[in-house]
Design a protein around this motif. Structure first.
Motif, PDB file in Angstrom:
ATOM      1  N   SER A 268       0.828  -1.206   0.000  1.00 10.86           N
ATOM      2  CA  SER A 268       0.000   0.000   0.000  1.00 10.86           C
ATOM      3  C   SER A 268       0.860   1.254   0.000  1.00 10.86           C
ATOM      4  CB  SER A 268      -0.950  -0.006   1.198  1.00 10.86           C
ATOM      5  OG  SER A 268      -0.231  -0.093   2.412  1.00 10.86           O
ATOM      6  N   SER A 269       1.989   1.222   0.708  1.00 11.55           N
ATOM      7  CA  SER A 269       2.871   2.391   0.717  1.00 11.55           C
ATOM      8  C   SER A 269       3.493   2.606  -0.661  1.00 11.55           C
ATOM      9  CB  SER A 269       3.962   2.238   1.773  1.00 11.55           C
ATOM     10  OG  SER A 269       4.750   1.097   1.543  1.00 11.55           O
TER      11      SER A 269
ATOM     12  N   TYR B  33       0.810   4.167  -2.836  1.00  7.45           N
ATOM     13  CA  TYR B  33       0.651   5.605  -2.627  1.00  7.45           C
ATOM     14  C   TYR B  33       1.816   6.366  -3.237  1.00  7.45           C
ATOM     15  CZ  TYR B  33      -0.186  10.196  -0.944  1.00  7.45           C
ATOM     16  OH  TYR B  33      -0.397  11.555  -0.929  1.00  7.45           O
TER      17      TYR B  33
ATOM     18  N   MET C 299      -5.815   1.179   1.124  1.00  7.79           N
ATOM     19  CA  MET C 299      -4.656   1.645   1.885  1.00  7.79           C
ATOM     20  C   MET C 299      -5.057   1.734   3.348  1.00  7.79           C
ATOM     21  SD  MET C 299      -2.895   4.485  -0.648  1.00  7.79           S
ATOM     22  CE  MET C 299      -4.259   5.640  -0.608  1.00  7.79           C
TER      23      MET C 299
ATOM     24  N   THR D  12      -3.902   6.505   7.388  1.00  4.08           N
ATOM     25  CA  THR D  12      -2.756   7.421   7.334  1.00  4.08           C
ATOM     26  C   THR D  12      -2.508   7.876   5.914  1.00  4.08           C
ATOM     27  OG1 THR D  12      -1.736   6.299   9.223  1.00  4.08           O
ATOM     28  CG2 THR D  12      -0.304   7.673   7.870  1.00  4.08           C
ATOM     29  N   GLN D  13      -2.525   6.955   4.981  1.00  3.38           N
ATOM     30  CA  GLN D  13      -2.281   7.305   3.581  1.00  3.38           C
ATOM     31  C   GLN D  13      -3.462   8.047   2.978  1.00  3.38           C
ATOM     32  OE1 GLN D  13      -1.629   3.216   2.970  1.00  3.38           O
ATOM     33  NE2 GLN D  13       0.602   3.379   2.778  1.00  3.38           N
TER      34      GLN D  13
ATOM     35  N   GLN E 115      -3.053  11.581   4.056  1.00  2.30           N
ATOM     36  CA  GLN E 115      -1.961  12.224   3.335  1.00  2.30           C
ATOM     37  C   GLN E 115      -2.364  12.520   1.898  1.00  2.30           C
ATOM     38  OE1 GLN E 115       1.117  13.124   4.789  1.00  2.30           O
ATOM     39  NE2 GLN E 115       1.213  14.324   2.912  1.00  2.30           N
TER      40      GLN E 115
ATOM     41  N   ALA F 188       1.497  10.670   9.074  1.00  2.00           N
ATOM     42  CA  ALA F 188       1.696  10.762   7.633  1.00  2.00           C
ATOM     43  C   ALA F 188       2.843  11.710   7.290  1.00  2.00           C
ATOM     44  CB  ALA F 188       0.408  11.223   6.954  1.00  2.00           C
TER      45      ALA F 188
END
Length: 348
Positions: free
Chosen positions: A65-66, A69, A86, A89-90, A93, A329
């Motif tokens: 997921s990171s 993003y 995700m 947090t994402q 952001q 984030a």
């Protein structure tokens, strides 16, 4: 974590050959998890969705997921997929960066049925489709009794019997935060005690893995005796008959608020909103909770009796560690660099 690209066609795919490069413009791409997640989402969500809408779903592997993003950011909100799974947090952001759409509540009507507290935590660009928490998973044939503390991971008897997630898996961040609080630090400020504790755990670990599927393989084959793991996936292992159990340690834990989001450059937003609305539906959430053994942001669903006491309810949120996700984030890049500097070398 393993991720998959889910291709949701607005019409049946005709002549679809190859990977994502051959996806036509009128199709919709959704990034979602692999492993057991893929099997369960197909039967519990995708197949009913296909039957109701005529939309066809195809999986294709991508990254974490990171990483997804990062792709959204690198492409200015045009990553080649239309819905992405995700974390909150994402999602926060992405909203701040202007790369994710604010989800229209007049179109996605099921948003109104989500817990306002959890919905607020995810922000206007993330639809909360599941809630988990970081548990302590352990082998019952090697650990005596029921452990009550995260300190088990530092027990010398478990030297070379522990594994850690990579920093790209938010579980690593959450464990860092819990260890920080346990040792006099904070959740987003003064993480020095947490980094010191994580380095100590890394020194007796066998290393790091990013995906949940790979992490669980170590404890299934007995080479690892304890590790952090999401409670839903932990419950699936228990249900499989593996000699494992999981607990919420006395020092507390951190919830995982998982979200569905739509990049601003998505080509098929109408279909994306339709899919999100379907996933949030009461019947879909009940099917998802029962199948994937997770919690829901809906408070009106029926939860199987065997899961009820192992889920996080909205009333229990105050008993958990709840870091400021917006601050998280912002500081993740800095923490990632420090993780690579202070924690990763300790495992070598």
């Amino acid at each position: 974590m393993d991720m998959r690209r889910v291709i949701v066609g607005l019409f049946p795919l005709i002549g679809f050959v190859g990977g994502a490069g051959s996806v036509a413009a009128d199709q919709l791409v959704l990034n979602s998890y692999g492993g057991p997640y893929e099997e369960i989402i197909r039967s519990r969500i995708i197949e009913p969705f296909e039957a109701e809408t005529g939309i066809r779903v195809v999986y294709d592997a991508v990254g974490s997921s990171s990483q997804d993003y990062a792709k959204i950011k690198a492409t200015g909100g045009k990553p080649g997929f239309d819905v992405v799974v995700m974390t909150a947090t994402q999602a926060l952001q992405g909203c701040k960066d202007g790369l994710l759409e604010e989800l229209p509540s007049d179109v996605i009507k099921e948003l109104a049925h989500l817990s306002s507290r959890l919905a607020d935590a995810a922000g206007p660009c993330g639809a909360v489709h599941e809630v988990q928490y970081m548990s302590l998973l352990y082998r019952t044939d090697h650990i005596e009794g029921v452990p009550s503390s995260w300190s088990l991971l530092l027990d010398p008897a478990l030297s070379r019997r522990v594994i850690l997630p990579t920093f790209q898996n938010v579980m690593a961040v959450n464990l860092l935060q819990v260890m920080s609080v346990m040792n006099g630090g904070g959740l987003v400020d003064n993480l020095d005690p947490g980094f010191a504790a994580m380095a100590a755990i890394a020194r007796q670990s066998i290393g790091f893995e990013q995906s949940s599927a790979l992490l669980e393989s170590y404890i299934k084959d007995g080479s690892v005796w304890a590790m952090p793991f999401w409670n839903g996936r932990a419950q699936l292992l228990v249900d499989s008959g593996a000699p494992v159990e999981y607990v919420r340690p006395s020092e507390g834990t951190i919830p995982l608020i998982a979200t569905l989001s739509v990049p601003v450059g998505a080509e098929n937003k109408e279909a994306a909103y339709r899919f999100i609305d379907f996933f949030l539906r009461k019947s879909s959430q009940e099917a998802w909770v029962a199948g994937y053994r997770v919690g829901s942001a809906r408070t009106d669903i029926d939860v199987p009796d065997e899961l009820r006491d192992r889920q996080i309810t909205e009333a229990e949120l105050d008993q958990l560690h709840l870091p400021d996700l917006s601050v998280m984030a912002e500081r993740m890049p800095e923490w990632s660099q420090r993780w690579d500097r202070d924690v990763v070398p300790a495992a070598r």
